[in-house]
Design an enzyme around this catalytic site. Structure first.
Site, short mmCIF file in Angstrom:
data_model
loop_
_atom_site.label_atom_id
_atom_site.label_comp_id
_atom_site.label_asym_id
_atom_site.label_seq_id
_atom_site.Cartn_x
_atom_site.Cartn_y
_atom_site.Cartn_z
N SER A 119 0.83 -1.21 0.00
CA SER A 119 0.00 0.00 0.00
C SER A 119 0.86 1.25 0.00
O SER A 119 0.36 2.37 0.02
CB SER A 119 -0.92 -0.01 1.22
OG SER A 119 -0.17 -0.20 2.40
N ASN A 160 -2.32 -2.71 13.00
CA ASN A 160 -3.77 -2.52 12.93
C ASN A 160 -4.25 -1.29 13.70
O ASN A 160 -5.05 -0.49 13.19
CB ASN A 160 -4.49 -3.77 13.47
CG ASN A 160 -4.21 -4.99 12.62
OD1 ASN A 160 -3.57 -4.89 11.57
ND2 ASN A 160 -4.67 -6.15 13.06
N HIS A 174 -38.30 23.90 -11.77
CA HIS A 174 -38.24 23.11 -13.02
C HIS A 174 -37.44 23.84 -14.10
O HIS A 174 -37.69 23.66 -15.29
CB HIS A 174 -39.64 22.80 -13.57
CG HIS A 174 -40.62 22.32 -12.54
ND1 HIS A 174 -40.80 20.99 -12.25
CD2 HIS A 174 -41.43 23.02 -11.70
CE1 HIS A 174 -41.71 20.87 -11.29
NE2 HIS A 174 -42.10 22.10 -10.93
N SER A 196 -11.47 27.93 -26.49
CA SER A 196 -11.52 26.79 -27.39
C SER A 196 -10.37 26.91 -28.38
O SER A 196 -9.99 28.01 -28.78
CB SER A 196 -12.86 26.81 -28.14
OG SER A 196 -12.75 26.13 -29.36
N LYS A 213 -15.10 31.52 -27.86
CA LYS A 213 -15.56 30.76 -26.70
C LYS A 213 -14.91 31.17 -25.38
O LYS A 213 -13.72 31.46 -25.32
CB LYS A 213 -15.28 29.25 -26.92
CG LYS A 213 -16.18 28.58 -27.92
CD LYS A 213 -17.65 28.66 -27.60
CE LYS A 213 -18.05 27.75 -26.45
NZ LYS A 213 -17.98 26.33 -26.79
N ASN A 229 -15.38 29.25 -21.84
CA ASN A 229 -16.07 28.12 -21.23
C ASN A 229 -15.91 28.10 -19.71
O ASN A 229 -14.82 28.39 -19.20
CB ASN A 229 -15.54 26.80 -21.80
CG ASN A 229 -15.76 26.71 -23.31
OD1 ASN A 229 -16.76 27.20 -23.82
ND2 ASN A 229 -14.81 26.13 -24.01
N GLU A 249 -17.52 23.10 -14.58
CA GLU A 249 -17.78 21.75 -15.09
C GLU A 249 -16.93 20.72 -14.36
O GLU A 249 -17.38 19.61 -14.07
CB GLU A 249 -17.51 21.71 -16.60
CG GLU A 249 -18.53 22.52 -17.38
CD GLU A 249 -18.17 22.68 -18.84
OE1 GLU A 249 -19.08 22.57 -19.68
OE2 GLU A 249 -16.99 22.90 -19.17
N TYR A 293 -9.87 -6.43 12.19
CA TYR A 293 -9.19 -5.88 11.02
C TYR A 293 -9.20 -6.90 9.87
O TYR A 293 -9.05 -8.09 10.07
CB TYR A 293 -7.74 -5.52 11.37
CG TYR A 293 -6.95 -5.05 10.16
CD1 TYR A 293 -7.01 -3.73 9.74
CD2 TYR A 293 -6.18 -5.94 9.41
CE1 TYR A 293 -6.32 -3.30 8.62
CE2 TYR A 293 -5.48 -5.52 8.29
CZ TYR A 293 -5.55 -4.20 7.90
OH TYR A 293 -4.87 -3.78 6.78
N LYS A 300 -7.98 4.07 2.35
CA LYS A 300 -7.26 5.35 2.14
C LYS A 300 -7.43 5.90 0.74
O LYS A 300 -7.42 7.12 0.54
CB LYS A 300 -5.78 5.16 2.44
CG LYS A 300 -5.48 4.83 3.86
CD LYS A 300 -4.14 4.16 3.96
CE LYS A 300 -4.08 3.08 5.01
NZ LYS A 300 -5.05 2.00 4.86
N1 ARG Z 1 -0.98 -1.45 5.42
C1 ARG Z 1 -1.95 -1.92 6.31
C2 ARG Z 1 -3.24 -1.09 6.15
O1 ARG Z 1 -3.15 -0.04 5.65
C3 ARG Z 1 -1.49 -1.85 7.72
C4 ARG Z 1 -2.12 -2.84 8.63
C5 ARG Z 1 -1.68 -4.22 8.27
N2 ARG Z 1 -1.99 -5.18 9.25
C6 ARG Z 1 -1.77 -6.45 9.07
N3 ARG Z 1 -2.05 -7.23 10.03
N4 ARG Z 1 -1.37 -6.92 7.94
O2 ARG Z 1 -4.31 -1.51 6.52
#
Ligand code: ARG
Length: 473
Positions: free
Chosen positions: A29, A116, A162, A283, A289, A291, A296, A323, A331
């Protein structure tokens, strides 16, 4: 991102084989959670200090860890912190770097902690931090709206239902409608901030830890209101992120509606406003133009934020306690939403502040429409007719005006009396646009008196918001 590097995982002890290269990609990650780094460092320093206080770390060990984490913070700020896929996530990357800096002493940092509770804490800190910025940015937008409202206490435009011209309203009243919407957003973010103030750190993997940790102390140092009351909930709870995305999603609905009105209003068909050049683009083929691209794109990003809310909601549905690795991807939705708001809120605030209003065009549109038909019906009600009957009579007048290409105010008294003998000279006041606005004097209505009250209320509310925002900084 580098694929090589020290491939040894903190959890490798139990395994005979290294991870498959493809699994490594799926599992990592760090390509997105590097953004948690400042919060992770902050959390680690608080955790280490607490470990020192309970005797798990000596004062020297703590100082060394604190300095090492400080050095990593500096490396990050200078863009010298190298991210490697093999590090898996930002938590492991920081810990590995700390070991590289200070040697084995760093290996005590992860005592009484799990990734966790660590990641949930980091994310809660990230959410808190950015909500504070959003609150400030919403306040900025409210200020722009209020300034425009104040400048247009006497500007009349047709109000729409409307997307058909309905009844004349004050432009201040229209801007203040958005003020109401974004004030509610402020409150929603405030509540989401509250939800993010419960600290997961100290929950361990899920069950709590084997050390006499002082969660109140780490909570206080990190600016949380309190530690979570249930360690299983602490590591599996993402409600604060969902609350954040829900607040963001509703806010973006409001931004998108305002954006659409600016797009419509700045078109030649409406011609009500002109958006500053700085927020429009041209444009490559049509030289004439201009815009409303910013609007948008604000509208398009609203779709993304709504999808982010849906995304995290779907991700969390049906997850067993506590978890699960699914949650690593929470994220992605949060960060994208944050980035969107960091951009769209200030853009909208500045666009409103620099908007120029074409009052004459607005007044003409209100006058050339049948926006006073209800007022004429109400005039007949004043003469003793039931409203339904009056409605029908005026509907007939509107139809004949359309056929004769006239407005209601072009009709002579004789023509009006042919439709209803109750009409007399005084009816022309009913067909006066300004008088019609003044008459809408019910609470919350568009009369100048009501709008002045709304303006005063909005001013007070904004002052309160501004004060709170300043205190948060
Ligand atoms: N990279 C993990 C997350 O964002 C961290 C927690 C990982 N925990 C584990 N037991 N593998 O959730």
């Amino acid at each position: 991102m580098e694929g090589s590097g020290d491939n040894e995982k903190f959890w490798s002890g139990r395994f005979e084989q290294p991870p498959h290269e493809l699994f490594e990609q799926l599992n990592a990650s760090i390509s997105f959670d590097w953004r948690l780094a400042p919060y992770d460092l902050q959390g680690s320093i608080a955790h280490a200090r607490m470990l020192k206080d309970i005797g798990v770390l000596t004062s020297e060990e703590f100082s060394e860890i604190e300095n090492g984490l400080g050095q990593i913070m500096a490396e990050l700020a200078q863009g010298e912190f190298e991210l490697m896929l093999a590090d898996e996530d930002i938590h492991s990357a920081i810990e590995k770097r700390l070991i590289a800096i200070m040697g084995d002493g760093a290996k005590k940092l992860h005592t009484a902690r799990s990734r966790n509770d660590q990641v949930a804490t980091d994310l809660a800190l990230f959410v808190q931090d950015h909500i504070r910025q959003h609150l400030a940015d919403i306040t900025g937008l409210l200020e722009s709206l209020l300034t425009q409202a104040r400048a247009h206490e006497a500007t009349i435009l047709p109000g729409y239902t409307h997307l058909q011209r309905a009844q004349p309203v004050l432009l201040a009243h229209h801007f203040l409608a958005y003020f109401e919407m974004f004030s509610r957003d402020y409150v929603r973010f405030w509540r989401a901030l509250d939800a993010a103030k419960v600290m997961p750190l100290g929950a361990g993997a899920l069950a709590g830890v084997n050390y006499p940790i002082k969660r109140e102390d780490t909570a206080a140092e990190l600016g949380f209101e309190r530690p979570g009351a249930n360690s299983i909930d602490d590591v599996s709870n993402r409600d604060f992120a969902l609350d954040y995305l829900a607040a963001a999603s509703t806010l973006c609905i409001h931004l998108s509606r305002l954006a659409t009105e600016l797009i419509l209003w700045s078109s030649a068909e409406f011609g009500f406003v002109e958006i500053a050049d700085a927020f429009t683009s041209g444009s490559s083929i049509m030289p004439q133009k201009k815009n409303a691209d910013a609007c948008e794109l604000i509208r398009a990003r609203a779709a993304k934020v709504a999808a982010n809310q849906q995304g995290l909601t779907t991700l969390m549905i049906g997850l067993p306690l506590a978890y699960n690795k699914d949650m690593q991807e929470d994220k992605i939705y949060v960060f994208d939403t944050t980035d969107t708001l960091l951009l769209t809120l200030p853009v909208m605030a500045e666009m409103i502040a620099t908007l120029s209003v074409k009052k004459e065009r607005m007044l003409a549109a209100a006058s050339e429409s049948f926006a006073l038909a209800t007022d004429v019906a109400d005039y007949l009600v004043g003469k003793g007719l039931p409203f339904r009957e009056a409605h029908k009579i005026v509907g007939g007048l509107v139809r004949s005006c359309i056929d004769g290409k006239k407005g209601l105010s072009d009709l002579s008294l004789e023509e009006l009396q042919r439709a209803a003998p109750e009409f007399d000279e005084s009816c022309f006041e009913a067909i006066d646009i300004e008088a019609a606005v003044v008459r809408k004097d019910s609470y919350g209505g568009t009369s100048p008196r009501q709008v002045a009250t709304q303006l005063a209320g909005a001013e007070r509310r904004l002052e309160g918001f501004q004060q709170t925002v300043n205190e948060l900084e």
